[in-house]
Motif scaffolding. Structure first.
Motif, mmCIF file in Angstrom:
data_model
loop_
_atom_site.group_PDB
_atom_site.id
_atom_site.type_symbol
_atom_site.label_atom_id
_atom_site.label_comp_id
_atom_site.label_asym_id
_atom_site.label_seq_id
_atom_site.Cartn_x
_atom_site.Cartn_y
_atom_site.Cartn_z
ATOM 1 N N ILE A 29 -35.579 -36.087 -65.440
ATOM 2 C CA ILE A 29 -36.580 -35.567 -64.228
ATOM 3 C C ILE A 29 -36.575 -36.848 -63.243
ATOM 4 O O ILE A 29 -37.213 -38.014 -63.502
ATOM 5 N N ILE A 30 -36.174 -36.744 -62.129
ATOM 6 C CA ILE A 30 -36.270 -37.864 -61.168
ATOM 7 C C ILE A 30 -36.695 -37.333 -59.773
ATOM 8 O O ILE A 30 -36.454 -36.012 -59.408
ATOM 9 N N GLN A 31 -37.650 -37.639 -59.158
ATOM 10 C CA GLN A 31 -38.456 -37.269 -57.957
ATOM 11 C C GLN A 31 -38.510 -38.279 -57.049
ATOM 12 O O GLN A 31 -38.521 -39.537 -57.249
ATOM 13 N N TYR A 32 -38.115 -37.971 -55.472
ATOM 14 C CA TYR A 32 -38.043 -38.855 -54.536
ATOM 15 C C TYR A 32 -39.127 -38.188 -53.463
ATOM 16 O O TYR A 32 -39.237 -36.934 -53.136
ATOM 17 N N ALA A 33 -39.790 -39.116 -52.684
ATOM 18 C CA ALA A 33 -40.486 -38.945 -51.441
ATOM 19 C C ALA A 33 -39.217 -38.579 -50.670
ATOM 20 O O ALA A 33 -38.239 -39.215 -50.361
ATOM 21 N N ASP A 34 -39.663 -37.705 -49.666
ATOM 22 C CA ASP A 34 -38.779 -37.249 -48.594
ATOM 23 C C ASP A 34 -38.266 -38.316 -47.690
ATOM 24 O O ASP A 34 -36.992 -38.351 -47.198
ATOM 25 N N SER A 35 -38.970 -39.056 -47.627
ATOM 26 C CA SER A 35 -38.775 -40.413 -46.484
ATOM 27 C C SER A 35 -37.758 -41.128 -47.176
ATOM 28 O O SER A 35 -36.932 -41.958 -46.534
ATOM 29 N N VAL A 36 -37.285 -41.284 -48.443
ATOM 30 C CA VAL A 36 -36.454 -42.047 -49.038
ATOM 31 C C VAL A 36 -35.226 -41.323 -49.752
ATOM 32 O O VAL A 36 -34.186 -41.865 -50.199
ATOM 33 N N LYS A 37 -35.291 -39.996 -49.951
ATOM 34 C CA LYS A 37 -34.314 -39.394 -50.418
ATOM 35 C C LYS A 37 -32.861 -39.361 -49.837
ATOM 36 O O LYS A 37 -32.845 -39.603 -48.526
ATOM 37 N N GLY A 38 -32.029 -39.772 -50.573
ATOM 38 C CA GLY A 38 -30.648 -39.900 -50.268
ATOM 39 C C GLY A 38 -30.351 -41.421 -49.964
ATOM 40 O O GLY A 38 -29.252 -41.863 -49.696
ATOM 41 N N ARG A 39 -31.657 -42.254 -49.790
ATOM 42 C CA ARG A 39 -31.324 -43.763 -49.410
ATOM 43 C C ARG A 39 -31.617 -44.594 -50.763
ATOM 44 O O ARG A 39 -31.198 -45.638 -50.972
ATOM 45 N N PHE A 40 -32.625 -43.965 -51.593
ATOM 46 C CA PHE A 40 -33.238 -45.010 -52.715
ATOM 47 C C PHE A 40 -32.481 -44.261 -53.880
ATOM 48 O O PHE A 40 -32.603 -42.978 -53.915
#
Length: 116
Positions: free
Chosen positions: A57-68
């Protein structure tokens, strides 16, 4: 007691990349849920990314999604945050955190500065 030590921060130009590392103590790293947070000057600490102990399970903040990208190497007791396409607004102190047995542990942080 879990100890976390971050490394890999620095100064980078916009569009560049950095990889942060978080070395953890203890023999039970594979059970730690790992996360990254950041705090910019004058702002509250904010969530960046988290990964379950199994990595499933991995989650990202919208501000970094696709970059981090968050990842972990259980054999090395280390978590990573690969940061690509960095922007000046990514400038902050980055902290890794571990949750284990209901307790949260924090590292001291590493500075990331992105110049425009």
């Amino acid at each position: 007691q879990v100890q976390l030590v971050e490394s890999g921060g620095g100064l980078v130009q916009a569009g560049g990349s950095l990889r942060l590392s978080c070395a953890a103590s203890g023999r039970t790293f594979s059970y730690y849920r790992m996360a990254w947070f950041r705090q910019a000057p004058g702002k509250e600490r904010e969530f960046v990314a988290r990964e379950s102990s199994s990595g499933g399970i991995i989650q990202y903040a919208d501000s970094v999604k696709g970059r981090f990208t968050i990842s972990r190497d259980n054999a090395k007791n280390t978590a990573y945050l690969q940061m690509n396409s960095l922007k000046p607004e990514d400038t902050a102190v980055y902290y890794c955190a571990a949750r284990y047995n209901g307790r949260d542990y924090w590292g001291q942080g590493t500075q990331v500065t992105v110049s425009s």
